[in-house]
Write an enzyme that holds these catalytic residues in place. Structure first.
Site, PDB file in Angstrom:
ATOM      1  N   GLY A  12       0.748  -1.261   0.051  1.00 26.16           N
ATOM      2  CA  GLY A  12      -0.256   0.561  -0.139  1.00 26.16           C
ATOM      3  C   GLY A  12       0.866   1.930  -0.021  1.00 26.16           C
ATOM      4  O   GLY A  12       0.483   2.296   0.208  1.00 26.16           O
ATOM      5  N   SER A  13       1.959   0.937  -0.500  1.00 26.41           N
ATOM      6  CA  SER A  13       2.611   2.354  -0.535  1.00 26.41           C
ATOM      7  C   SER A  13       2.083   3.864  -1.661  1.00 26.41           C
ATOM      8  O   SER A  13       1.774   4.558  -1.239  1.00 26.41           O
ATOM      9  CB  SER A  13       4.511   2.065  -0.796  1.00 26.41           C
ATOM     10  N   ASN A  14       0.878   2.914  -2.835  1.00 23.93           N
ATOM     11  CA  ASN A  14       0.505   3.895  -3.588  1.00 23.93           C
ATOM     12  C   ASN A  14      -0.473   4.441  -2.414  1.00 23.93           C
ATOM     13  O   ASN A  14      -0.716   6.114  -2.554  1.00 23.93           O
ATOM     14  CB  ASN A  14       0.365   3.477  -4.705  1.00 23.93           C
ATOM     15  N   LYS A  58     -12.351 -12.567  -0.003  1.00 20.56           N
ATOM     16  CA  LYS A  58     -12.416 -12.853  -1.600  1.00 20.56           C
ATOM     17  C   LYS A  58     -13.765 -13.784  -1.673  1.00 20.56           C
ATOM     18  O   LYS A  58     -14.531 -12.678  -2.570  1.00 20.56           O
ATOM     19  CB  LYS A  58     -10.939 -14.097  -2.514  1.00 20.56           C
ATOM     20  N   ASN A 102      -7.781   1.951 -11.958  1.00 21.40           N
ATOM     21  CA  ASN A 102      -6.637   0.677 -11.621  1.00 21.40           C
ATOM     22  C   ASN A 102      -5.151   1.403 -11.949  1.00 21.40           C
ATOM     23  O   ASN A 102      -5.117   2.489 -13.410  1.00 21.40           O
ATOM     24  CB  ASN A 102      -7.000  -0.183 -12.662  1.00 21.40           C
ATOM     25  N   HIS A 104      -0.889   0.258 -13.604  1.00 22.15           N
ATOM     26  CA  HIS A 104      -0.695  -1.318 -13.234  1.00 22.15           C
ATOM     27  C   HIS A 104       0.674  -0.582 -13.649  1.00 22.15           C
ATOM     28  O   HIS A 104       1.172   0.260 -14.857  1.00 22.15           O
ATOM     29  CB  HIS A 104      -0.785  -1.808 -15.137  1.00 22.15           C
TER      30      HIS A 104
HETATM   31  C1  GRF Z   1       2.259  -1.131  -7.661  1.00 19.59           C
HETATM   32  O1  GRF Z   1       3.728  -1.395  -8.448  1.00 19.59           O
HETATM   33  C2  GRF Z   1       0.797  -0.741  -8.751  1.00 19.59           C
HETATM   34  O2  GRF Z   1       1.424  -0.720 -10.637  1.00 19.59           O
HETATM   35  C3  GRF Z   1       0.455  -2.318  -8.906  1.00 19.59           C
HETATM   36  O3  GRF Z   1       0.767  -2.758  -8.013  1.00 19.59           O
HETATM   37  C4  GRF Z   1       2.144  -2.332  -6.509  1.00 19.59           C
HETATM   38  C5  GRF Z   1       1.239  -2.090  -5.890  1.00 19.59           C
HETATM   39  O4  GRF Z   1       2.632  -1.640  -4.936  1.00 19.59           O
HETATM   40  N1  GRF Z   1      -1.025  -2.424  -9.554  1.00 19.59           N
HETATM   41  P1  GRF Z   1       2.041  -0.493  -3.042  1.00 19.59           P
HETATM   42  O5  GRF Z   1       1.455  -1.602  -2.753  1.00 19.59           O
HETATM   43  O6  GRF Z   1       1.205   0.796  -3.684  1.00 19.59           O
HETATM   44  O7  GRF Z   1       3.830  -0.834  -2.771  1.00 19.59           O
END
Ligand code: GRF
Length: 191
Positions: A12-14, A58, A102, A104
């Site tokens: 979940g760093s994003n 799930k 999403n 990718h």
């Molecule tokens: C990211 O590279 C995103 O593009 C992909 O999964 C990864 C998730 O990384 N779909 P994080 O959990 O946000 O660190």
């Protein structure tokens, strides 16, 4: 206020980066973080940011209306997938037409589809001898990684890059662009 839910399965760093970006936003709020993994680190990050979070298995995603009920209860307007590994079930797709996006970690349509997530993607890019990779932000439909592309950004893949160093470059692009693209898309949908 426009309420966003983030769906994530892993670190979940994003998700954290998105939460930080919208922290003081007066129009857009990260109203919930949802995971299909009970012990996903993303849920700890949600807790730290004081953002409501929920876990649904799930089976729960696929066979019940619990998730959609929860989304309605939290008045969620828009959904962002950030490292979410399940297919979004039809009932959610139908309830949120053009309202799910999403990210990718490659330049779709290359290196997408089932099994193409996380390090698998970066290893495949390296093995294919690509000279560039990047990110694709796209709408979500019933097939993995096939919805209309909204935005792409590229990075160079040098000969001495490893899958780890490619992952690092791609993550940098994700952190830089994903929140801004979310903001643009959300504002255009709700203006
Ligand atoms: C990211 O590279 C995103 O593009 C992909 O999964 C990864 C998730 O990384 N779909 P994080 O959990 O946000 O660190």
């Amino acid at each position: 206020m426009i309420n966003i839910a983030i769906f994530a399965s892993g670190s979940g760093s994003n998700a954290e980066n998105i939460c930080r970006y919208f922290q003081n936003n007066e129009q857009i709020k990260i109203a919930s973080i949802i995971s299909n993994k009970k012990d996903a680190y993303v849920l700890k990050r949600a807790e730290r940011f004081d953002i409501p979070f929920a876990f649904f298995s799930k089976t729960c995603f696929e066979t019940t209306s619990h998730v959609i009920d929860y989304l309605k209860e939290k008045k969620i307007d828009f959904i962002v997938l950030a490292g979410f590994l399940l297919k979004v079930p039809d009932n959610i797709l139908q309830a949120y037409p053009d309202m799910i996006i999403n990210i990718h970690p490659a330049l779709l349509p290359k290196f997408g589809g089932k099994g193409m997530y996380g390090d698998n993607v970066h290893r495949a890019v390296k093995e294919a001898g690509e000279t560039e990779s990047g990110i694709t932000i796209h709408y979500v439909n019933e097939n993995y990684d096939e919805g209309a592309v909204i935005f792409q950004a590229k990075c160079e893949v040098a000969q001495n890059d490893t899958s780890d160093s490619i992952a690092h470059k791609v993550h940098e692009l994700e952190y830089k662009y994903f929140p801004k693209v979310i903001e643009t898309v959300v504002k255009s949908q709700f203006q």
